[in-house]
Design a protein around this motif. Structure first.
Motif, PDB file in Angstrom:
ATOM      1  N   VAL A  94       0.811  -1.225   0.080  1.00  0.00           N
ATOM      2  CA  VAL A  94      -0.134  -0.098   0.187  1.00  0.00           C
ATOM      3  C   VAL A  94       0.720   1.194   0.105  1.00  0.00           C
ATOM      4  CG1 VAL A  94      -1.677  -1.144   1.323  1.00  0.00           C
ATOM      5  CG2 VAL A  94      -0.128   0.286   2.617  1.00  0.00           C
ATOM      6  N   THR A  95       0.368   2.304  -0.399  1.00  0.00           N
ATOM      7  CA  THR A  95       0.888   3.622  -0.200  1.00  0.00           C
ATOM      8  C   THR A  95       0.170   4.288   0.867  1.00  0.00           C
ATOM      9  OG1 THR A  95      -0.159   4.672  -2.080  1.00  0.00           O
ATOM     10  CG2 THR A  95       1.791   3.834  -2.533  1.00  0.00           C
TER      11      THR A  95
ATOM     12  N   GLN B 293      -8.486   6.062   5.169  1.00  0.00           N
ATOM     13  CA  GLN B 293      -8.709   6.990   4.462  1.00  0.00           C
ATOM     14  C   GLN B 293      -7.845   7.478   3.700  1.00  0.00           C
ATOM     15  OE1 GLN B 293     -10.060  10.662   5.959  1.00  0.00           O
ATOM     16  NE2 GLN B 293      -9.263  10.301   8.016  1.00  0.00           N
ATOM     17  N   PHE B 294      -6.469   7.049   4.439  1.00  0.00           N
ATOM     18  CA  PHE B 294      -5.114   7.478   3.826  1.00  0.00           C
ATOM     19  C   PHE B 294      -4.460   6.442   3.289  1.00  0.00           C
ATOM     20  CE2 PHE B 294      -5.365  10.398   7.722  1.00  0.00           C
ATOM     21  CZ  PHE B 294      -5.669  11.416   7.208  1.00  0.00           C
ATOM     22  N   VAL B 295      -5.022   5.122   3.088  1.00  0.00           N
ATOM     23  CA  VAL B 295      -4.172   3.968   2.439  1.00  0.00           C
ATOM     24  C   VAL B 295      -4.658   4.087   0.957  1.00  0.00           C
ATOM     25  CG1 VAL B 295      -4.264   1.467   2.110  1.00  0.00           C
ATOM     26  CG2 VAL B 295      -4.360   2.528   4.536  1.00  0.00           C
ATOM     27  N   ARG B 296      -3.904   4.201   0.063  1.00  0.00           N
ATOM     28  CA  ARG B 296      -3.845   4.232  -1.212  1.00  0.00           C
ATOM     29  C   ARG B 296      -2.846   3.266  -1.807  1.00  0.00           C
ATOM     30  NH1 ARG B 296      -7.686   6.870  -0.033  1.00  0.00           N
ATOM     31  NH2 ARG B 296      -8.014   9.171  -0.437  1.00  0.00           N
ATOM     32  N   GLY B 297      -2.905   3.051  -3.386  1.00  0.00           N
ATOM     33  CA  GLY B 297      -2.217   2.101  -4.212  1.00  0.00           C
ATOM     34  C   GLY B 297      -3.155   0.967  -4.567  1.00  0.00           C
ATOM     35  N   SER B 298      -3.021   0.537  -5.950  1.00  0.00           N
ATOM     36  CA  SER B 298      -3.747  -0.337  -6.297  1.00  0.00           C
ATOM     37  C   SER B 298      -2.829  -1.077  -7.100  1.00  0.00           C
ATOM     38  CB  SER B 298      -5.040  -0.032  -7.120  1.00  0.00           C
ATOM     39  OG  SER B 298      -4.566   0.874  -7.926  1.00  0.00           O
ATOM     40  N   PHE B 299      -1.503  -0.934  -7.034  1.00  0.00           N
ATOM     41  CA  PHE B 299      -0.186  -1.741  -7.827  1.00  0.00           C
ATOM     42  C   PHE B 299      -0.140  -3.501  -7.514  1.00  0.00           C
ATOM     43  CE2 PHE B 299       1.610   0.240  -3.976  1.00  0.00           C
ATOM     44  CZ  PHE B 299       2.029  -0.788  -3.494  1.00  0.00           C
ATOM     45  N   ALA B 300      -0.743  -3.752  -6.747  1.00  0.00           N
ATOM     46  CA  ALA B 300      -0.880  -5.154  -6.451  1.00  0.00           C
ATOM     47  C   ALA B 300      -1.969  -5.815  -5.614  1.00  0.00           C
ATOM     48  CB  ALA B 300       0.477  -5.824  -5.694  1.00  0.00           C
ATOM     49  N   SER B 301      -3.127  -6.039  -6.174  1.00  0.00           N
ATOM     50  CA  SER B 301      -4.416  -6.463  -5.347  1.00  0.00           C
ATOM     51  C   SER B 301      -4.949  -7.740  -5.711  1.00  0.00           C
ATOM     52  CB  SER B 301      -5.297  -5.349  -5.903  1.00  0.00           C
ATOM     53  OG  SER B 301      -4.747  -3.937  -5.843  1.00  0.00           O
ATOM     54  N   LEU B 302      -5.377  -8.418  -4.790  1.00  0.00           N
ATOM     55  CA  LEU B 302      -6.282  -9.702  -4.967  1.00  0.00           C
ATOM     56  C   LEU B 302      -7.686  -9.313  -4.565  1.00  0.00           C
ATOM     57  CD1 LEU B 302      -3.893 -12.259  -3.046  1.00  0.00           C
ATOM     58  CD2 LEU B 302      -3.546 -11.434  -5.214  1.00  0.00           C
ATOM     59  N   PHE B 303      -8.637  -9.578  -5.623  1.00  0.00           N
ATOM     60  CA  PHE B 303      -9.882  -9.323  -5.472  1.00  0.00           C
ATOM     61  C   PHE B 303     -10.547 -10.520  -5.486  1.00  0.00           C
ATOM     62  CE2 PHE B 303      -8.057  -5.735  -7.889  1.00  0.00           C
ATOM     63  CZ  PHE B 303      -8.935  -4.532  -7.443  1.00  0.00           C
ATOM     64  N   SER B 304     -11.539 -10.637  -4.569  1.00  0.00           N
ATOM     65  CA  SER B 304     -12.607 -11.670  -4.659  1.00  0.00           C
ATOM     66  C   SER B 304     -13.628 -11.497  -5.699  1.00  0.00           C
ATOM     67  CB  SER B 304     -13.352 -11.759  -3.075  1.00  0.00           C
ATOM     68  OG  SER B 304     -14.082 -10.331  -3.026  1.00  0.00           O
ATOM     69  N   ARG B 305     -14.316 -12.483  -5.945  1.00  0.00           N
ATOM     70  CA  ARG B 305     -15.428 -12.241  -6.923  1.00  0.00           C
ATOM     71  C   ARG B 305     -16.107 -10.845  -6.814  1.00  0.00           C
ATOM     72  NH1 ARG B 305     -18.753 -15.137 -10.633  1.00  0.00           N
ATOM     73  NH2 ARG B 305     -17.651 -16.893 -10.428  1.00  0.00           N
ATOM     74  N   LYS B 306     -16.777 -10.911  -5.558  1.00  0.00           N
ATOM     75  CA  LYS B 306     -17.694  -9.737  -5.227  1.00  0.00           C
ATOM     76  C   LYS B 306     -17.045  -8.430  -5.264  1.00  0.00           C
ATOM     77  CE  LYS B 306     -21.581  -7.878  -3.561  1.00  0.00           C
ATOM     78  NZ  LYS B 306     -22.864  -8.067  -4.109  1.00  0.00           N
TER      79      LYS B 306
ATOM     80  N   HIS C 251       6.359   5.723   3.034  1.00  0.00           N
ATOM     81  CA  HIS C 251       5.153   4.326   2.925  1.00  0.00           C
ATOM     82  C   HIS C 251       5.381   3.261   3.760  1.00  0.00           C
ATOM     83  CE1 HIS C 251       3.740   6.916  -0.305  1.00  0.00           C
ATOM     84  NE2 HIS C 251       4.597   6.613  -1.300  1.00  0.00           N
ATOM     85  N   ARG C 252       6.695   3.318   4.205  1.00  0.00           N
ATOM     86  CA  ARG C 252       7.115   2.094   5.306  1.00  0.00           C
ATOM     87  C   ARG C 252       7.379   0.773   4.260  1.00  0.00           C
ATOM     88  NH1 ARG C 252       5.157   2.477  11.500  1.00  0.00           N
ATOM     89  NH2 ARG C 252       6.056   4.711  11.841  1.00  0.00           N
ATOM     90  N   TRP C 253       8.055   0.952   3.281  1.00  0.00           N
ATOM     91  CA  TRP C 253       8.190   0.118   2.333  1.00  0.00           C
ATOM     92  C   TRP C 253       9.582  -0.845   2.585  1.00  0.00           C
ATOM     93  CZ3 TRP C 253       6.907   2.628  -3.030  1.00  0.00           C
ATOM     94  CH2 TRP C 253       5.470   2.325  -2.947  1.00  0.00           C
ATOM     95  N   GLY C 254      10.190  -0.049   3.488  1.00  0.00           N
ATOM     96  CA  GLY C 254      11.566  -0.655   3.688  1.00  0.00           C
ATOM     97  C   GLY C 254      12.684  -0.078   2.614  1.00  0.00           C
ATOM     98  N   ASP C 255      13.765  -0.650   2.736  1.00  0.00           N
ATOM     99  CA  ASP C 255      14.988  -0.032   1.888  1.00  0.00           C
ATOM    100  C   ASP C 255      14.740  -0.546   0.371  1.00  0.00           C
ATOM    101  OD1 ASP C 255      17.745  -0.739   0.540  1.00  0.00           O
ATOM    102  OD2 ASP C 255      18.203   0.491   2.173  1.00  0.00           O
ATOM    103  N   VAL C 256      14.707   0.446  -0.543  1.00  0.00           N
ATOM    104  CA  VAL C 256      14.667   0.215  -1.788  1.00  0.00           C
ATOM    105  C   VAL C 256      15.350  -1.167  -2.381  1.00  0.00           C
ATOM    106  CG1 VAL C 256      15.035   1.157  -4.280  1.00  0.00           C
ATOM    107  CG2 VAL C 256      14.526   2.656  -2.367  1.00  0.00           C
TER     108      VAL C 256
END
Length: 275
Positions: A140-141, A169-182, A261-266
């Motif tokens: 997430v971002t 409300q501050f969570v963004r990012g859709s670069f890696a998402s797993l969607f259920s059918r619904k 974003h707390r992703w850790g080291d590049v």
């Protein structure tokens, strides 16, 4: 976008979608849809962890001068492909499948296979989220540093199974998402009834408001966005649009984004050339 036997990103406007049986976590079929004309089959193969995904490239869509709209259209295409593949599957397996959508420029943690096994065994972050119509974000971002202070002050309240948190409300990012059918069906409905200039990741909070879970993996994220190049969705998001910026300056900005974003080291995340 990228897609899989089914099929967004903070920097690019492409995605990947694939069907993932909830009980199965290896060799997932993944089709890659990209707005970037340089995205090739070879590039897709380099991005995807080979022990987990099998990649297939698909032609994406391009909307001139409107990256947000183009991204939404690519996301919609990926989700439709995923639902079509899901509907063509065996009926007894349909409710156990999810659709994964990955931007073509995601980076993968070097410890991906171990972290993927950890996630796929999680009741709260994986199984319960997907089986109740939710979405799992592999990264997430979060742009508001104050939000992290709230998480740090009450980690037991915010962090599930020691690795994911509820969308906020501050969570963004859709670069890696797993969607259920619904979730896939509702995302398509949402895009059909919201302005074309509304970023896709605004869907998360609208979906949460309807009572469905959206949880992001944060300790650590399995995937992050490549922020070392100019965004195709929003050119102002990265400094590479500035005249005369050096590669080192871009790298410094990427390090700042990883910290924010707390992703850790590049260097903990593998770029395409390293896959």
């Amino acid at each position: 976008l990228s897609s899989s036997s089914s099929s967004s990103s903070s920097t690019s406007s492409s995605a990947t979608s694939f069907l993932v049986p909830v009980a199965q976590t290896t060799r997932i079929q993944a089709y890659s849809i990209s707005l970037n004309p340089e995205s090739t089959q070879q590039r897709v193969d380099m991005y995807l962890p080979k022990a987990v995904f099998v990649g297939h490239a698909l032609e994406g869509v391009r909307v001139a001068d409107n990256g947000v709209d183009g991204y939404r259209q690519s996301m919609a295409k990926a989700l439709r492909l995923g639902l079509e593949s899901m509907n063509n599957g065996q009926s007894q397996q349909q409710q156990q499948q999810v659709i994964a959508v990955l931007d073509d420029d995601f980076r993968v943690t070097k410890d991906f296979e171990t972290q993927w096994r950890r996630l796929s065994k999680s009741t709260q972050c994986y199984h319960n989220t997907l089986l109740t119509g939710g979405v799992v974000l592999l990264g997430v971002t979060v742009w508001d540093s104050g939000f992290w202070n709230k998480v740090d002050s009450r980690p037991q309240q915010h962090i599930h199974d020691g690795l994911c948190m509820d969308a906020h409300q501050f969570v963004r990012g859709s670069f890696a998402s797993l969607f259920s059918r619904k979730a896939a069906e509702m995302a398509l409905e949402w895009m059909a009834h919201t302005p074309s200039d509304r970023p896709f990741d605004w869907f998360w909070m609208d979906y949460v408001d309807l009572g469905y879970p959206v949880r992001g993996v944060v300790q650590p994220p399995l995937m992050v966005a490549d922020v070392e190049h100019q965004s195709l969705v929003d050119p102002n998001r990265t400094p590479s649009n500035k005249k005369g910026i050096t590669a080192n300056e871009q790298r410094v900005d990427a390090a700042y984004r990883h910290k924010l974003h707390r992703w850790g080291d590049v260097d903990n995340y593998v770029p395409p050339s390293g896959m």
